[in-house]
Design a protein around this motif. Structure first.
Motif, short mmCIF file in Angstrom:
data_model
loop_
_atom_site.label_atom_id
_atom_site.label_comp_id
_atom_site.label_asym_id
_atom_site.label_seq_id
_atom_site.Cartn_x
_atom_site.Cartn_y
_atom_site.Cartn_z
N ASP A 45 -28.01 -20.35 10.64
CA ASP A 45 -28.42 -21.63 11.20
C ASP A 45 -27.23 -22.58 11.30
O ASP A 45 -26.35 -22.58 10.45
N TYR A 46 -27.27 -23.41 12.34
CA TYR A 46 -26.28 -24.47 12.54
C TYR A 46 -27.05 -25.70 12.99
O TYR A 46 -28.01 -25.59 13.75
N PHE A 47 -26.63 -26.85 12.54
CA PHE A 47 -27.33 -28.06 12.94
C PHE A 47 -26.39 -29.25 12.89
O PHE A 47 -25.35 -29.22 12.24
N ASP A 48 -26.78 -30.30 13.59
CA ASP A 48 -26.05 -31.56 13.55
C ASP A 48 -26.99 -32.65 14.03
O ASP A 48 -28.03 -32.36 14.63
N ILE A 49 -26.63 -33.87 13.74
CA ILE A 49 -27.44 -35.01 14.16
C ILE A 49 -26.50 -36.13 14.60
O ILE A 49 -25.39 -36.24 14.09
N ASN A 50 -26.94 -36.89 15.57
CA ASN A 50 -26.21 -38.08 15.97
C ASN A 50 -27.17 -39.25 15.77
O ASN A 50 -28.11 -39.43 16.55
N PHE A 51 -26.94 -39.99 14.69
CA PHE A 51 -27.85 -41.08 14.35
C PHE A 51 -27.80 -42.22 15.36
O PHE A 51 -28.79 -42.90 15.59
N GLU A 52 -26.65 -42.42 15.99
CA GLU A 52 -26.54 -43.50 16.98
C GLU A 52 -27.44 -43.25 18.19
O GLU A 52 -28.09 -44.16 18.67
N ARG A 53 -27.43 -42.02 18.69
CA ARG A 53 -28.26 -41.67 19.84
C ARG A 53 -29.64 -41.17 19.44
O ARG A 53 -30.54 -41.05 20.28
N GLY A 54 -29.80 -40.80 18.18
CA GLY A 54 -31.08 -40.26 17.73
C GLY A 54 -31.29 -38.82 18.15
O GLY A 54 -32.42 -38.39 18.30
N ASP A 55 -30.20 -38.06 18.33
CA ASP A 55 -30.29 -36.65 18.74
C ASP A 55 -30.14 -35.73 17.54
O ASP A 55 -29.38 -36.01 16.62
N LEU A 73 -20.59 -18.92 14.84
CA LEU A 73 -20.38 -19.55 16.14
C LEU A 73 -18.88 -19.72 16.35
O LEU A 73 -18.15 -20.04 15.40
N PRO A 74 -18.40 -19.52 17.55
CA PRO A 74 -16.98 -19.76 17.83
C PRO A 74 -16.62 -21.22 17.52
O PRO A 74 -17.43 -22.13 17.71
N GLU A 75 -15.39 -21.43 17.06
CA GLU A 75 -14.92 -22.77 16.71
C GLU A 75 -14.96 -23.71 17.91
O GLU A 75 -15.05 -24.93 17.75
N GLU A 76 -14.89 -23.17 19.12
CA GLU A 76 -14.88 -24.00 20.32
C GLU A 76 -16.24 -24.65 20.60
O GLU A 76 -16.35 -25.53 21.45
N ILE A 77 -17.28 -24.19 19.92
CA ILE A 77 -18.61 -24.77 20.13
C ILE A 77 -18.73 -26.02 19.26
O ILE A 77 -18.64 -25.97 18.05
N ASP A 78 -18.90 -27.15 19.93
CA ASP A 78 -18.97 -28.46 19.28
C ASP A 78 -20.40 -28.97 19.42
O ASP A 78 -20.85 -29.32 20.52
N LEU A 79 -21.13 -29.01 18.31
CA LEU A 79 -22.53 -29.39 18.36
C LEU A 79 -22.74 -30.83 18.83
O LEU A 79 -23.73 -31.14 19.50
N GLN A 80 -21.82 -31.73 18.49
CA GLN A 80 -21.93 -33.12 18.96
C GLN A 80 -21.85 -33.17 20.49
O GLN A 80 -22.63 -33.87 21.12
N ASN A 81 -20.92 -32.42 21.07
CA ASN A 81 -20.82 -32.39 22.53
C ASN A 81 -22.02 -31.69 23.16
O ASN A 81 -22.48 -32.09 24.23
N LEU A 82 -22.52 -30.66 22.51
CA LEU A 82 -23.69 -29.98 23.05
C LEU A 82 -24.88 -30.93 23.13
O LEU A 82 -25.63 -30.92 24.10
N MET A 83 -25.05 -31.77 22.11
CA MET A 83 -26.15 -32.72 22.13
C MET A 83 -26.06 -33.67 23.32
O MET A 83 -27.08 -34.08 23.88
N ILE A 108 -19.67 -22.71 24.85
CA ILE A 108 -18.26 -23.12 24.82
C ILE A 108 -17.96 -24.01 26.03
O ILE A 108 -17.34 -25.08 25.88
N LYS A 109 -18.42 -23.61 27.18
CA LYS A 109 -18.20 -24.39 28.41
C LYS A 109 -18.87 -25.77 28.29
O LYS A 109 -18.28 -26.79 28.63
N LEU A 110 -20.11 -25.80 27.80
CA LEU A 110 -20.82 -27.08 27.62
C LEU A 110 -20.16 -27.96 26.57
O LEU A 110 -20.20 -29.18 26.65
N SER A 111 -19.55 -27.34 25.57
CA SER A 111 -18.85 -28.09 24.52
C SER A 111 -17.61 -28.79 25.04
O SER A 111 -17.21 -29.84 24.52
N LYS A 112 -16.99 -28.23 26.08
CA LYS A 112 -15.77 -28.80 26.64
C LYS A 112 -16.06 -29.84 27.71
O LYS A 112 -15.17 -30.59 28.10
N LYS A 113 -17.29 -29.88 28.20
CA LYS A 113 -17.68 -30.81 29.26
C LYS A 113 -17.70 -32.23 28.71
O LYS A 113 -18.20 -32.48 27.62
N ASP A 114 -17.15 -33.17 29.49
CA ASP A 114 -17.18 -34.58 29.05
C ASP A 114 -18.28 -35.30 29.67
O ASP A 114 -19.00 -35.58 30.24
#
Length: 114
Positions: A45-55, A73-83, A108-114
């Motif tokens: 399992d992997y999880f994260d939360i963004n309290f500012e956005r409520g995600d 999960l590959p290091e390139e996957i950023d859960l904050q960016n995925l949210m 990985i592609k979605l993690s790099k998207k701004d």
């Protein structure tokens, strides 16, 4: 034995952001078989939360390959960016089709998207 509640009493639970995250996370762990159609013993399992956005994001992936080596999960996957970059996969946790499946490459592609 349950305690009786007096008609002039109100029982309250007030929790911090951290306790709320813990509660949500533990609920997802407890019900991941139902939520993700997986055997909990076969996933990591992997999880994260963004309290500012409520995600909140919770991911499950296979924990071992066919040879018994641990998978992560590959290091390139950023859960904050995925949210930020993935739309909600469900409008309620009380529906059946709650999750959406992605490949590691897509994440990985979605993690790099701004």
């Amino acid at each position: 034995m349950k305690k009786k509640l007096n008609k002039n009493s109100v029982r309250i639970i007030k929790i911090s952001k951290e306790a709320l995250l813990e509660f949500i996370y533990e609920k997802f762990i407890e019900d991941q078989e139902e939520y993700f159609d997986v055997n909990p013993l076969d996933v990591t399992d992997y999880f994260d939360i963004n309290f500012e956005r409520g995600d909140f994001i919770f991911c499950v992936s296979k924990s071992e390959d066919d040879e018994g080596k641990f998978l992560r999960l590959p290091e390139e996957i950023d859960l904050q960016n995925l949210m930020k970059n993935i739309p909600d996969t469900t409008t309620t946790m009380f529906e059946h089709n709650r999750y959406q499946e992605f490949t590691m490459e897509e994440l990985i592609k979605l993690s790099k998207k701004d």
